[in-house]
Write an enzyme that holds these catalytic residues in place. Structure first.
Site, PDB file in Angstrom:
ATOM      1  N   GLN A 648       0.832  -1.183  -0.022  1.00 37.83           N
ATOM      2  CA  GLN A 648       0.078  -0.265  -0.017  1.00 37.83           C
ATOM      3  C   GLN A 648       0.838   1.396  -0.158  1.00 37.83           C
ATOM      4  O   GLN A 648       0.442   2.269  -0.679  1.00 37.83           O
ATOM      5  CB  GLN A 648      -0.811   0.032   1.298  1.00 37.83           C
ATOM      6  CG  GLN A 648      -2.101  -1.009   1.091  1.00 37.83           C
ATOM      7  CD  GLN A 648      -3.083  -0.399  -0.035  1.00 37.83           C
ATOM      8  OE1 GLN A 648      -3.563   0.616   0.105  1.00 37.83           O
ATOM      9  NE2 GLN A 648      -3.081  -1.002  -1.325  1.00 37.83           N
ATOM     10  N   GLY A 712      -6.767   3.579   9.327  1.00 35.77           N
ATOM     11  CA  GLY A 712      -6.329   3.576   7.808  1.00 35.77           C
ATOM     12  C   GLY A 712      -5.218   3.787   7.413  1.00 35.77           C
ATOM     13  O   GLY A 712      -4.264   4.447   7.838  1.00 35.77           O
ATOM     14  N   GLU A 715      -4.453   5.740   2.246  1.00 34.06           N
ATOM     15  CA  GLU A 715      -4.505   6.846   1.717  1.00 34.06           C
ATOM     16  C   GLU A 715      -3.518   7.751   2.423  1.00 34.06           C
ATOM     17  O   GLU A 715      -2.851   8.847   1.919  1.00 34.06           O
ATOM     18  CB  GLU A 715      -5.883   7.482   1.748  1.00 34.06           C
ATOM     19  CG  GLU A 715      -6.763   6.805   0.610  1.00 34.06           C
ATOM     20  CD  GLU A 715      -8.178   7.020   0.644  1.00 34.06           C
ATOM     21  OE1 GLU A 715      -8.597   7.452  -0.545  1.00 34.06           O
ATOM     22  OE2 GLU A 715      -8.965   6.735   1.476  1.00 34.06           O
TER      23      GLU A 715
HETATM   24 MO1  MOS Z   1     -10.735   6.514  -1.963  1.00 37.44          MO
HETATM   25  S1  MOS Z   1     -10.505   8.252  -3.112  1.00 37.44           S
HETATM   26  O1  MOS Z   1     -11.645   7.046  -0.513  1.00 37.44           O
HETATM   27  O2  MOS Z   1     -11.350   5.127  -2.799  1.00 37.44           O
END
Ligand code: MOS
Length: 748
Positions: A648, A712, A715
């Site tokens: 990731q 998370g 991202e």
């Molecule tokens: Mo992500 S932009 O929340 O799939």
């Protein structure tokens, strides 16, 4: 040894590299028709006439739909929800209005894709063109704050619950009175998701008037919910299937018009319809990250302690939308500022297609500005950029005044600096060289929101002693099949290969979008709860079922491990297969229903954090920037699988490098359309652009974020990269580039 924490390879890796993983476009349906969208060449106006006669006579053509012949589609609910995730609020082919270039104006359905595509070129559209608005000075001057006041006083737009503006303390006064002030404009470019797998929908209506969509989506539950609403159907009659995805990045978390058009055309023609966007259409009708104009003001004491932060942003949105790119969001919670923090977002309504979140939406866009400004403050005050961050670190969320659940940003910074060798950096710009190259080193901090969404899952113990996990979640390339197996294996006391995982189908328990880096915290929690429920049922059988092996034990003494249930006494355990057989059961089912605390009302603020260190080499003659080293440290809570987690991060860092140095979608100022049509005109990093990446994880178990302990990850890894690169470029060259991407012409 627990399965969680092991660097297990992906369950689905072999399927994918051998081509046996069946994606939406691979599902064979013998009598499926092929639909092709004919799209508008103008950016604003209306269609005066659409002559489809030649197309209808073309070989293989079954039907041509226009706004005059397309069946009516019901409105999408204006208040957005993960349960009905509208991509675009304007349904095309419902009237003659044109709001953006590339808007569908006709749908050609034929026996083959080639015949449909050719016939599409024969559709003759006469337009009335009206002047279009683009994101220029006059549109920006007219930008407005959108959003509807809520009962609790917050003003939020339809699409997110975040307030459009925020103000804690008196930021402007604090900045005005500060000893040191930084005030700069920053901007980021339009970007597209560029998933390798194009958007595709195969719509099949059953004889019982039930609809199945094989759809390229990150959110089966959401597609089911929205399609049911706009087609006025009971959700149970709509099934969505998406077991694999060839890239999502946020662009497939929404329902875009093509999915609805395919469903309606198939119903109308009483035959399955397959609709795939062309590569060119991927730039005009399925979302993008909108460009932003941002202004950041920082006020600080002479010693670098922040007294005020203001972060304002304006971004484009279509006339019928209120999509906001929340560039100021990261500034609300990353650093402490004693006098106050204010953010403000406006949108300019222009004629373009609907923007959407794109990997590390909001934060990765805004952090470029905030963390560039922090670097400027470091040079202004003469304080090391790293020391400046540590000085302004906080354990209390400045926005909500709640303690962070866990925040190890300081460890990310200090450990990252040690691994990177930051102490060998010379502060002076242009002071480090390697032969002809200018060497620059820069760093940035990063923060990313934690979404808390309800999720359900089912775990079935089977007669052979194995388990099946089912969840309406997705593997969007992140390794979800594998990490869910790990979570379930530990709770059940089974070896990982005794756990099968099925995802991506609305016949499974409903989950949330595979978006917002929310999967392991929320869907993962539902799998954990379902596994515990199944195990506890088995324990109950072991105590009080037929021929119960532990009749004298209490449930709390019994542990699951090594594929068996074992009583505390040390007596031999019993396997699930034996237990089910004794009770004449073919299976035992546990349900998981995870209901997280509301984001705003939870006692603690949950965010993920990162520190990114970058070294670049810049050719002073050519203005060419090459990444030479990256060290990135993450606090994303407990790491479930270090191998998929590292993957990731690799993807996120490359994603951020693209944002920093290459990616820009261009809109033709005269035609008002994205001119990008394929990968040849849109630069993304290739392997040769990326050096070895040094990636580490310092997170700890975060019980507030999730019972799995995970925050998370996906991202936050794409956030903080662009400013670290921009800061490294400044250090190398003495040139501060405040507009992304940092291209050669801006440096020369
Ligand atoms: Mo992500 S932009 O929340 O799939």
């Amino acid at each position: 040894m627990t399965a969680v924490g092991q660097p297990l390879s992906r369950i689905d890796g072999r399927l994918k590299v051998t081509g046996r993983a069946r994606y939406s476009g691979d599902v064979p349906v013998a009598d499926a028709l092929h639909a092709v969208i004919v799209h508008s060449r103008i950016a604003h106006g209306r269609t005066l006439s659409i002559d489809a006669r030649a197309a209808e006579r073309s070989p293989g053509v079954v039907a041509v739909f226009t706004h005059e012949t397309m069946p009516r589609i019901g409105p999408a609910p204006w208040r957005w929800s993960p349960k009905h995730p509208t991509g675009q609020y304007h349904h095309p082919l419902q009237n003659d209005e044109i709001h953006y270039a590339g808007q569908p104006v006709a749908l050609v359905v034929a026996r083959s894709a080639v015949e449909a595509e050719f016939a599409g070129t024969l559709v003759d559209v006469v337009y009335e063109e009206l002047p279009f608005r683009r994101f220029d000075d006059s549109a920006i001057a007219d930008a407005v704050e959108v959003g509807t006041p809520q009962e609790d006083g917050r003003k939020v737009p339809a699409r997110l619950y975040w307030e459009t503006s925020s103000s804690v303390g008196s930021a402007d006064t604090a900045i005005a009175n500060a000893a040191v002030r930084i005030r700069q404009d920053y901007s980021t470019s339009d970007r597209h998701h560029n998933q390798m797998e194009p958007h595709h929908t195969l719509a099949v209506w059953g004889s019982d008037d039930c609809l199945t969509l094989y759809d390229t989506t990150q959110n089966v539950s959401g597609v089911q919910g929205l399609v049911a609403i706009v087609l006025d159907m009971a959700p149970e009659r709509v099934r969505i299937v998406a077991p694999f995805l060839g890239g999502g990045f946020g662009g497939k978390a929404y329902v875009w018009p093509h999915t609805i058009l395919a469903a309606v055309a198939a119903r109308s023609l009483r035959q399955p319809v397959r609709l795939e966007l062309s590569r060119a259409q991927m730039y005009s009708m399925a979302g993008h990250q909108p460009m932003t104009l941002q202004q950041v003001s920082l006020g600080a004491d002479v010693d670098g302690r922040l007294v005020g932060i203001r972060h304002d942003s304006v971004s484009p949105t279509p006339p019928f939308e209120d999509y906001i790119e929340y560039a100021g969001n990261a500034s609300r919670s990353l650093w402490a500022a004693s006098g106050g923090i204010a953010t403000h977002h406006r949108v300019a309504r222009v004629h373009r297609n609907t923007p959407s979140p794109m990997r590390a939406p909001h934060e990765a866009v805004g952090l470029f500005a905030l963390e560039s400004a922090m670097d400027e403050l470091a040079y202004e005050t003469g304080i090391d950029p790293l020391a400046l961050r540590l000085l302004n670190d906080t354990q209390i969320d400045p926005l909500s005044n709640r303690p962070f659940s866990t925040r190890r940003l300081d460890t990310c910074i200090t450990e990252g600096a040690r691994r990177f060798g930051w102490d060998r950096r010379r502060a002076e710009p242009r002071s480090m060289r390697d032969g002809q190259y200018l060497v620059g080193q820069g760093m940035a901090g990063a923060i990313y929101t934690a979404w808390r969404w309800p999720a359900q899952a089912r775990v079935t113990l089977r007669s052979d002693g194995s388990a099946l996990v089912e969840s309406g979640m997705h593997d969007i390339g992140t390794g979800t099949y594998t990490v869910m197996r790990q979570v379930a294996a530990d709770a059940l006391g089974l070896a990982p290969d005794m756990v099968a995982v099925q995802l991506g189908d609305t016949r499974m328990p409903a989950s949330h979008p595979a978006a917002g880096s929310a999967t392991m915290s929320n869907a993962g929690a539902s799998v954990l709860l379902a596994s515990i429920a199944a195990r506890d049922k088995a324990i109950a059988l072991a105590i009080s079922g037929r021929n119960a092996p532990f009749a004298t034990a209490s449930a709390s003494e019994i542990i699951a491990g090594g594929g068996r249930l074992m009583p505390g006494s040390g007596a031999p355990g019993i396997g699930y297969a034996d237990l089910l057989a004794r009770n004449g059961l073919s299976s035992l089912v546990g349900e998981g229903d995870y209901k997280p605390v509301d984001e705003v009302k939870g006692p603690r603020a949950v965010f993920s954090f990162a520190a990114v260190f970058v070294e670049v080499r810049v050719d002073p003659d050519l203005g060419l920037v090459r990444l030479s080293r990256v060290t990135a440290m993450y606090d994303a809570g407990r790491t479930i699988n270090p191998k998929t987690a590292r993957s990731q991060a690799v993807g996120g860092i490359i994603w951020g490098a693209g944002q920093a140095l290459l990616e820009k979608s261009e809109i033709d100022p005269l035609l008002g359309r994205f001119v990008n049509r394929n990968y040849s005109g849109y630069l993304v990093p290739s392997n040769a652009d990326i050096p070895d990446l040094d990636i580490g994880f310092v997170g700890e178990f975060d019980s507030e974020a999730s019972p799995t302990g995970a925050k998370g990850l996906g991202e936050v890894t794409g956030a903080g990269v662009a400013p670290a690169i921009a800061n490294a470029v400044f250090h190398a060259t003495g040139r501060r580039i405040r507009d992304l991407p940092i291209t050669i012409e801006k440096l020369l």
